[in-house]
Write a protein that holds these residues in place. Structure first.
Motif, PDB file in Angstrom:
ATOM      1  N   ASP A  99       0.835  -1.200   0.000  1.00 19.36           N
ATOM      2  CA  ASP A  99       0.000   0.000   0.000  1.00 19.36           C
ATOM      3  C   ASP A  99       0.873   1.254   0.000  1.00 19.36           C
ATOM      4  O   ASP A  99       0.611   2.200  -0.749  1.00 19.36           O
ATOM      5  N   LEU A 100       1.913   1.236   0.823  1.00 20.52           N
ATOM      6  CA  LEU A 100       2.815   2.382   0.891  1.00 20.52           C
ATOM      7  C   LEU A 100       3.560   2.583  -0.427  1.00 20.52           C
ATOM      8  O   LEU A 100       3.759   3.713  -0.869  1.00 20.52           O
ATOM      9  N   GLU A 101       3.967   1.487  -1.041  1.00 12.69           N
ATOM     10  CA  GLU A 101       4.664   1.577  -2.322  1.00 12.69           C
ATOM     11  C   GLU A 101       3.746   2.082  -3.426  1.00 12.69           C
ATOM     12  O   GLU A 101       4.184   2.769  -4.344  1.00 12.69           O
ATOM     13  N   ALA A 102       2.454   1.770  -3.331  1.00 14.33           N
ATOM     14  CA  ALA A 102       1.482   2.188  -4.346  1.00 14.33           C
ATOM     15  C   ALA A 102       1.113   3.668  -4.213  1.00 14.33           C
ATOM     16  O   ALA A 102       0.653   4.271  -5.169  1.00 14.33           O
ATOM     17  N   GLY A 103       1.311   4.234  -3.030  1.00 18.26           N
ATOM     18  CA  GLY A 103       0.934   5.615  -2.761  1.00 18.26           C
ATOM     19  C   GLY A 103      -0.355   5.656  -1.969  1.00 18.26           C
ATOM     20  O   GLY A 103      -1.432   5.448  -2.513  1.00 18.26           O
ATOM     21  N   ALA A 104      -0.238   5.895  -0.660  1.00 15.36           N
ATOM     22  CA  ALA A 104      -1.420   5.856   0.202  1.00 15.36           C
ATOM     23  C   ALA A 104      -1.208   6.698   1.451  1.00 15.36           C
ATOM     24  O   ALA A 104      -0.083   6.993   1.842  1.00 15.36           O
ATOM     25  N   ILE A 105      -2.330   7.050   2.042  1.00 12.71           N
ATOM     26  CA  ILE A 105      -2.332   7.646   3.377  1.00 12.71           C
ATOM     27  C   ILE A 105      -2.844   6.565   4.312  1.00 12.71           C
ATOM     28  O   ILE A 105      -3.948   6.049   4.121  1.00 12.71           O
ATOM     29  N   LEU A 106      -2.041   6.208   5.296  1.00 11.89           N
ATOM     30  CA  LEU A 106      -2.445   5.235   6.302  1.00 11.89           C
ATOM     31  C   LEU A 106      -2.731   5.990   7.587  1.00 11.89           C
ATOM     32  O   LEU A 106      -1.870   6.714   8.086  1.00 11.89           O
ATOM     33  N   SER A 107      -3.938   5.843   8.085  1.00 14.18           N
ATOM     34  CA  SER A 107      -4.328   6.434   9.347  1.00 14.18           C
ATOM     35  C   SER A 107      -4.334   5.303  10.370  1.00 14.18           C
ATOM     36  O   SER A 107      -5.143   4.373  10.284  1.00 14.18           O
ATOM     37  N   VAL A 108      -3.404   5.382  11.308  1.00 11.70           N
ATOM     38  CA  VAL A 108      -3.176   4.291  12.253  1.00 11.70           C
ATOM     39  C   VAL A 108      -3.677   4.712  13.631  1.00 11.70           C
ATOM     40  O   VAL A 108      -3.147   5.654  14.227  1.00 11.70           O
ATOM     41  N   ASP A 109      -4.713   4.024  14.104  1.00 16.05           N
ATOM     42  CA  ASP A 109      -5.175   4.307  15.454  1.00 16.05           C
ATOM     43  C   ASP A 109      -4.919   3.083  16.338  1.00 16.05           C
ATOM     44  O   ASP A 109      -4.222   2.159  15.939  1.00 16.05           O
ATOM     45  N   ASP A 110      -5.485   3.091  17.521  1.00 22.31           N
ATOM     46  CA  ASP A 110      -5.221   2.010  18.477  1.00 22.31           C
ATOM     47  C   ASP A 110      -5.817   0.677  18.053  1.00 22.31           C
ATOM     48  O   ASP A 110      -5.342  -0.372  18.472  1.00 22.31           O
ATOM     49  N   GLU A 111      -6.838   0.703  17.225  1.00 25.69           N
ATOM     50  CA  GLU A 111      -7.559  -0.506  16.858  1.00 25.69           C
ATOM     51  C   GLU A 111      -7.312  -0.974  15.424  1.00 25.69           C
ATOM     52  O   GLU A 111      -7.293  -2.159  15.158  1.00 25.69           O
ATOM     53  N   LYS A 112      -7.171  -0.026  14.503  1.00 26.34           N
ATOM     54  CA  LYS A 112      -7.145  -0.401  13.090  1.00 26.34           C
ATOM     55  C   LYS A 112      -6.225   0.506  12.278  1.00 26.34           C
ATOM     56  O   LYS A 112      -5.718   1.504  12.784  1.00 26.34           O
ATOM     57  N   ILE A 113      -6.072   0.126  11.026  1.00 25.28           N
ATOM     58  CA  ILE A 113      -5.314   0.917  10.063  1.00 25.28           C
ATOM     59  C   ILE A 113      -6.247   1.182   8.888  1.00 25.28           C
ATOM     60  O   ILE A 113      -6.743   0.243   8.263  1.00 25.28           O
TER      61      ILE A 113
END
Length: 120
Positions: A99-113
């Motif tokens: 996902d990071l290699e494809a180009g993405a915004i990852l929103s990482v919280d305590d439970e999920k991504i």
């Protein structure tokens, strides 16, 4: 994979990434602690680095820019201590590299991504 850590990320987390075999730098390492978010995005894009941050502004800036890169990992944690960020980052590295290699915004919280692909 190359990373650029924003000011809300501990320099020790950058060292942890380096110890894991990643190319990682912190804004502090280069004397860029006062660099604007726009310039941080520019630097990450030029150097092909993924931004690690706790700053929500990067998602907005990428949406406005409509660019496919750089990828950004935004940590939205109740406890943003180094240990918690590293634990969540370990999960990101195990599950979201494509996902990071494809180009993405990852929103990482305590439970999920949550993943949003760029451009938005």
């Amino acid at each position: 994979m190359k990373f650029l850590a924003d000011m809300g990320i501990s320099p020790k987390t950058v060292q942890w990434l380096i110890n894991q075999g990643y190319d990682a730098i912190h804004l502090l390492d280069e004397g860029l602690e006062k660099l604007s978010d726009e310039k941080i995005l520019e630097k990450a894009q030029t150097e092909k680095r993924i931004i690690l941050t706790v700053d929500l502004d990067f998602g907005t800036l990428l949406a406005i820019a409509k660019t496919p890169f750089p990828s950004v990992v935004i940590f939205r944690l109740n406890n943003a201590s180094r240990n918690v960020i590293e634990a969540r980052l370990r999960i990101v590295l195990e599950n979201c590299l494509q996902d990071l290699e494809a180009g993405a915004i990852l929103s990482v919280d305590d439970e999920k991504i949550r993943i949003r692909y760029l451009p938005i």
